[in-house]
Design an enzyme around this catalytic site. Sequence first.
Site: not given
Length: 1106
Positions: A790, A262, A765
Amino acid sequence: MSAKAITEQTGKEFLYKYICTTAAVQNRFCCATVTADTDWARLTQDHPWLLTERLVVKPDQLIKRRGKLGLVAVDLNLEGVQEWLKSNLMTEITIGNAKGILKNFLIEPFVPHLQEEEFYVCVYTSREGSHVLFHHEGGVDVGDVDTKAHRLLVEIDEKLTEDMVTQQLLEHVTDEKKEVLANFIVGLFNLYEDLYFTYLEINPLVVTKEGVYILDMAAKIDATADYICKPKWGDVEFPPPFGREAYPEEAYIADLDAKSGASLKLTLLNPRGRIWTMVAGGGASVVYSDTICDLGGVDELANYGEYSGAPSEQQTYDYAKTILSLMTNEKHPDGKVLIIGGSIANFTNVAATFKGIVRAIKDYQGPLKEHEVTIFVRRGGPNYQEGLRVMGEVGKTTGIPIHVFGTETHMTAIVGMALGHRPIPNQPPVAAHTANFLLNTSASAATPARTRNTSFSEHKLTTGVTEGMTPTAGVPRVSWSATAMFNAEVKAKATTLFTRQTKAIVWGMQTRAVQGMMDFDYVCSREEPSVVAMIYPFTGDHKQKFYWGHKEILLPVYKNMADAMKKHPDVDVLISFASLRSAFDSTMETMQYPQIHTIAIIAEGIPEALTCKLIKTANEKGVTIIGPATVGGIKPGCFKIGNTGGMLDNILASKLYRPGSVAYVSRSGGMSNELNNIISHTTDGVFEGVAIGGDRFPGSTFMEHVLRYQDTPGVKMIVVLGEIGGTEEYNICQGIADGRITKPVVCWCIGTCATMFSSEVQFGHAGACANQASETAVAKNQALREAGAFVPNSFDELGDVIKFVYDDLVAKGVIVPAQEVPPPTVPMDYSWARELGLIRKPASFMTSICDERGQELIYAGMPITEVFKEEMGLGGVLGLLWFQRRLPRYACHFIEMCLMVTADHGPAVSGAHNTIVCARAGKDLVSSLTSGLLTIGDRFGGALDAAAKQFSKAFDSGLLPMEFVNKMKKDGVLIMGIGHRVKSINNPDMRVQILKDFVKQHFPSTQLLDYALEVEKITTSKKPNLILNVDGFIGVAFVDLLRTCGGFTRDEADEFVEIGTLNGIFVLGRSIGFIGHYLDQKRLKQGLYRHPWDDISYVLPEHMSM
């Protein structure tokens, strides 16, 4: 993360040790580190040059521009260095916004030289290859080298030569130094590649007639390449950025992360802060930090961190208790808040991870209440309802204020609640339970038709909103143009990656992911499964069972890829679950097959240099790579990659089984699932979504997918979730400016908080780190806004902006929402139904002695670490596993003595004889041991139980020893445990004598033993070898032990005798001897045993002999 900064000393040691060049590199290994604890006498002994050379001293703590800051002292003797350090070592200084203590210094020889002998050289990695920068003027005043320096791009797999360096970099260098510099730069570049550097800068590089001197150096290495470079790197310590201390808790979590599959990350920003976070997911953790800072909490934000990748309950517990311990170190006048947040998980069992957090909360409930901690929870994903229920329950039982929310609440809404910017709902809406989606879909009118394959607006031209996307002057043009030129050289890639007929092969034994894909296929009403085969090189070819709706099907599993590709020529997608170590080789092998057009690489931690090679090969072959470090992507109604989109409840809730009109691209896998949720609530749903992965150089880029969406008629608007780090988002700006992108683009770059921190923070990340101002999320959001995209003001408003754009397209008729009809029902897996508590089934087995399911093996309730800590020994372990309790130390020792004295009794006894014969017949150890054990019974070795039962019954019945002997004789029953073939009253068995001495000294009472010894007096008076033998002694002594040690009731003691426990002692002990005999025969290389004829009496019936 991948690219990590190293100290100047570490970088120079790598260079001095491994550079291969004919240039004379001077002052090799002349680097001495000084801290507050330095022993100067030892230092000068290790580095005698300190006493003779003129010296330079400077801090080695990742500080930029040290010379301009006055932090470098030159041309000093050792006394001068020591004097300078007195006023600098352990002093606090402020550099920019960062305030830190100078605690680590580097001393090197001073190099007298001229200004014209200084040069600048730098190597850094990009997607296309490695860039070498060189400038003929180096030093403190080098200025803006990006504009001044000569550049040379060495493409992937290209070799740098001295001619290339001389011609392209050394234009302004004098002729006498060109050869030395060219050779050195080539050697430096080779070192850079061999040791997996990602950045290496030398300024100044001094070249004199004596040779080359490395004066100042800054470097980063790819930490994910540790498994490749460990022999050369050794153990590398990565220092924190200046202004941030290295805390032991960070090192502890980093160690947990290294040992786990993990991801566990922790960075302490302000240990005295009142706002603490425990967020699941690399992308989500950044979004929560952004929101906290947006709402004014930057000065009180205590930490950044994330846990993801399905950590176990124990790993989550260890992570949570570390954070709870830190946040309860000192009080805050306003109390503290803990935000336990996350996006909607793809595959992590939320309930399992929350159980670890709940355990930690229970352990710290006292300190949490004392520090007035309030906890806010928001989570979604597999089994999240149970996780939220457990979290809510612990709040009620502990009295800690815990506010719990699920997917019905916007991901970051809890931040506003925690900081007092929005009210806390009294009763938050309850999301439907997983079972509501899987067991009763027919009642839902909000689910679309299985026949709906596209929006009704498929062939209409986009108008209206896109007219407002007017590009603004000043948007950078270079990046996109360069990318376009680069892409022009590659083979064209497919615009459509997935259809309803897409066939895929899965690399790796990921049965859960494959079953999830098949369930998705079924609920999308595909005619056949998208997965046709699996590749698993660690077993032979075989079949694996899966479910297709209600029906069981078999999927072929191949050992090698060639067979799989040959037998399934219609496959064009490969999903790789290969490990980070094997992903590169397996992907390169995959690209040898031209039938493959798309590859998804799930693994995180592939070195950047290897990823760049994959990208180059993929571009040459026209293959689209999704990943690495991704969950994949999804095309509703068609295909999904692995665990993308989560389990079926989320697939159904987010309407991912049929296409909508909105396509998105994201870096984060977890945030892509959150986008699925947001888009399903604000539009008619997702047309396609891809998570390109969190690495610095993902296999495919934002722009590649945005252009695919632009060219796909079914896509009416595009959503991009960008991120801090890199410049890829500027390509979208340029695409809008050039008119290449005309569809409405809603874009938000996460990581806006980074510019508010005083020191650099590496987010979850690997690519989430800004190396220059243009790479910040703030700069990219501004550029996108100016280009005409936008752009919301924060992630909180992303859903509102998406809805605004969508509603406008609907109003203009560009999108015509289709009618919703229920999808087919998919049966729930038995294991998942049980996990959700929907069914119950009696267990096939029950056990009460051992539990291996947790982080640590448990014997009868005692963790294995405690067993060794308390030195319980073999006897203590036997007590736990056989008797389910801790026995007194004398009892444990007695058990071990019994095992020792019963371990062997020579080769002549039947059990040892059988073992020897079997061993000599060439049988294996287990077979030989079993043949010996099978001889144990009442006549050999099995007398312990029988003796214990006979003597106990007689003693408990009140029979006198003489009466017992006479009764057994009258009944014609042998007294078990009495008699020996060799030993007698005159030749006692020393084994019995040793045990008798110990028992008499340590046992509280020996009533049954005394009774047996009285019986022995009677039997030996008749025949001297009718002694109490070792079996009998152990049997009766054990009964005394069970009855008098205080650990058993009388009924329990009798039950253990009755069920054969005592014979277990003989079986266990004698197994030691039998194994010894087996090994002895093998060691002696004894051949097949055949019994001699002269030792056999052949007695045949008379008529047969005649």
